[in-house]
Design a protein around this motif. Structure first.
Motif, short mmCIF file in Angstrom:
data_model
loop_
_atom_site.label_atom_id
_atom_site.label_comp_id
_atom_site.label_asym_id
_atom_site.label_seq_id
_atom_site.Cartn_x
_atom_site.Cartn_y
_atom_site.Cartn_z
N ALA A 257 -15.56 12.05 -30.22
CA ALA A 257 -14.67 12.56 -31.27
C ALA A 257 -15.13 13.90 -31.82
N ARG A 258 -16.44 14.13 -31.86
CA ARG A 258 -16.98 15.33 -32.51
C ARG A 258 -18.05 16.00 -31.65
N PRO A 259 -17.68 16.48 -30.48
CA PRO A 259 -18.66 17.21 -29.65
C PRO A 259 -19.13 18.45 -30.37
N VAL A 260 -20.42 18.74 -30.27
CA VAL A 260 -20.99 19.84 -31.06
C VAL A 260 -20.73 21.21 -30.44
N ASP A 261 -20.46 21.26 -29.13
CA ASP A 261 -20.22 22.55 -28.50
C ASP A 261 -19.40 22.37 -27.22
N ASP A 262 -19.13 23.46 -26.54
CA ASP A 262 -18.31 23.41 -25.33
C ASP A 262 -18.96 22.61 -24.21
N TYR A 263 -20.29 22.62 -24.16
CA TYR A 263 -21.00 21.86 -23.14
C TYR A 263 -20.68 20.38 -23.25
N VAL A 264 -20.80 19.83 -24.46
CA VAL A 264 -20.49 18.42 -24.68
C VAL A 264 -19.00 18.18 -24.55
N ARG A 265 -18.20 19.13 -25.04
CA ARG A 265 -16.75 18.99 -24.95
C ARG A 265 -16.29 18.86 -23.50
N ASP A 266 -16.90 19.62 -22.61
CA ASP A 266 -16.58 19.52 -21.19
C ASP A 266 -16.99 18.16 -20.63
N PHE A 267 -18.14 17.67 -21.08
CA PHE A 267 -18.61 16.37 -20.64
C PHE A 267 -17.59 15.27 -20.94
N VAL A 268 -17.03 15.30 -22.14
CA VAL A 268 -16.21 14.18 -22.60
C VAL A 268 -14.71 14.42 -22.39
N SER A 269 -14.35 15.53 -21.74
CA SER A 269 -12.93 15.90 -21.66
C SER A 269 -12.08 14.88 -20.90
N ASP A 270 -12.67 14.17 -19.94
CA ASP A 270 -11.90 13.22 -19.15
C ASP A 270 -12.07 11.77 -19.60
N VAL A 271 -12.75 11.56 -20.71
CA VAL A 271 -12.98 10.20 -21.19
C VAL A 271 -11.70 9.62 -21.79
N PRO A 272 -11.31 8.39 -21.40
CA PRO A 272 -10.17 7.73 -22.06
C PRO A 272 -10.52 7.43 -23.52
N ARG A 273 -10.02 8.24 -24.41
CA ARG A 273 -10.46 8.20 -25.81
C ARG A 273 -10.17 6.86 -26.48
N SER A 274 -9.07 6.20 -26.11
CA SER A 274 -8.74 4.94 -26.77
C SER A 274 -9.75 3.84 -26.42
N HIS A 275 -10.51 4.02 -25.34
CA HIS A 275 -11.50 3.03 -24.94
C HIS A 275 -12.84 3.27 -25.63
N VAL A 276 -12.99 4.40 -26.30
CA VAL A 276 -14.27 4.77 -26.92
C VAL A 276 -14.15 4.96 -28.43
N LEU A 277 -13.11 5.67 -28.87
CA LEU A 277 -12.97 5.95 -30.29
C LEU A 277 -12.78 4.66 -31.09
N THR A 278 -13.38 4.63 -32.27
CA THR A 278 -13.19 3.51 -33.18
C THR A 278 -12.21 3.92 -34.28
N LEU A 279 -11.77 2.94 -35.05
CA LEU A 279 -10.80 3.22 -36.11
C LEU A 279 -11.34 4.21 -37.14
N GLU A 280 -12.65 4.28 -37.25
CA GLU A 280 -13.26 5.24 -38.18
C GLU A 280 -12.79 6.67 -37.91
N TYR A 281 -12.50 6.99 -36.64
CA TYR A 281 -12.17 8.36 -36.27
C TYR A 281 -10.66 8.64 -36.24
N VAL A 282 -9.85 7.63 -36.51
CA VAL A 282 -8.40 7.86 -36.55
C VAL A 282 -7.78 7.45 -37.88
N MET A 283 -8.56 6.88 -38.77
CA MET A 283 -8.02 6.41 -40.05
C MET A 283 -7.87 7.58 -41.03
N ARG A 284 -7.05 7.37 -42.03
CA ARG A 284 -6.92 8.31 -43.15
C ARG A 284 -7.31 7.58 -44.42
#
Length: 353
Positions: A257-284
């Motif tokens: 959800a919060r990659p610190v830079d482009d290196y990490v962002r590239d790493f996680v770009s193909d990850v199915p986010r719904s399988h990893v993200l928790t409600l903490e990162y989508v709640m308001r």
């Protein structure tokens, strides 16, 4: 040692290869890139000022591309590779100051390591391979074979006690290696890319085996891998390395959800986010106008797991922590994650999801 104390603590760890390695730290040369340092004096910085803690019972994954320093780091933890500088503390003991006899005791009793190459003794049966560490410790034959037999069953090799390594598949051989590592009942297990040579399906089975064993045994584990999917599946937290340095440490959902830079962002770009993200990162944040009806879920619920109940309800999800309402997750928040990654052209209705 209290339960709240780290099982493993690494502070300011360096490993520099080269004839004048010990002269680099504390000088301006220490700030040079790996390539520039090598060009200047022939030294190579494999691990650069790395610090982290691992809690008891935690699975801590160290990942990065080939050459990032991850395998060197894990081998420094028991001084299979001698660190250039820094401190390593295991169960309250300063490993960097340990004598040779203390190191032997540490490796025999407190820490076990599982490598990519199984290192099984080809002339010994499975049960004797598993019992080898107990034999080295002087445990009597009947006792060590009993303990080894229990571990053979634990790792799913019942009936293969008397088989030889060359009669087993790669995955089965790695199970023997895992059982052997567990035989001494170590406080910490170190894994250095143990499944990278296995076929994908066998690799997945072994990952599931680690998850199962961890749920049962609650061991402290440091797991090295170059595979992000493996890291996300196994890790309570993940340390990402590049050129010997830490880029980011965080829980799987935090890294995605919060990659610190482009290196990490590239790493996680193909990850199915719904399988990893928790409600903490989508709640308001909740408001007074929000209904207090609807499904109640914890912050660490995976979005994919929450989706069916959330979309079937007429009210948004109530996200709670320690019994207190901390967030609201509505249909739109769920659909932004689930539908986007599946490339559905239009948002489905609740009945269609």
């Amino acid at each position: 040692m209290s339960e709240s104390s780290p099982a493993l603590q690494v502070d300011g760890l360096w490993k520099i290869f080269g004839q004048r390695a010990d002269k680099v730290i504390g000088t301006p040369d220490a700030l040079l890139s790996r390539a520039d340092l090598k060009a200047k004096n022939g030294c190579v910085t494999a691990v650069k000022d790395v610090s982290f803690d691992v809690a008891p019972g935690e699975v801590f994954v160290v990942m990065g591309l080939s050459g990032s320093g991850k395998s060197t780091l894990v081998r420094c933890l028991t001084r299979l590779i001698e660190p250039t500088a820094g401190q390593i503390t295991i169960d309250g003991e300063d490993v960097t100051k340990a004598s040779e006899s203390q190191l032997r005791e540490l490796r025999r009793h407190k820490v076990s390591m599982v490598f990519q190459h199984f290192g099984l003794l080809p002339h010994r049966q499975v049960i004797d391979n598993v019992a080898y560490g107990l034999e080295v410790r002087g445990v009597k034959k009947a006792q060590r074979r009993q303990q080894a037999g229990d571990l053979v069953d634990l790792v799913g090799l019942t009936g293969y006690d008397e088989s030889y390594p060359d009669q087993l598949s790669g995955g089965m051989q790695q199970r023997v290696g895992l059982a052997r590592a567990l035989a001494n009942d170590p406080a910490i297990l170190l894994f250095d890319e143990p499944f990278s040579a296995l076929d994908p399906l066998i690799r997945r089975d072994m990952q599931n085996e680690v998850v199962r064993l961890q749920a049962e045994l609650k061991k402290t584990m440091v797991f090295v891998t170059h595979d992000l999917q493996e890291a996300l599946k196994l890790g309570d937290r993940i340390l990402i390395m590049r050129d010997g340095e830490i880029v980011q440490i965080g829980r799987p959902a935090e890294v995605v959800a919060r990659p610190v830079d482009d290196y990490v962002r590239d790493f996680v770009s193909d990850v199915p986010r719904s399988h990893v993200l928790t409600l903490e990162y989508v709640m308001r944040a909740p408001t007074p106008e929000d209904s207090r009806e609807g499904p109640v879920m914890s912050m660490d619920t995976i979005v994919r797991q929450a989706a069916q109940a959330a979309l079937a309800s007429a009210h948004p999800v109530q996200v709670v922590s320690d019994g207190k309402l901390v967030g609201i997750v509505d249909d739109d928040a769920i659909l932004r994650v689930v539908v986007a990654e599946e490339s559905v052209p239009t948002a489905p209705t609740k009945q269609a999801v």
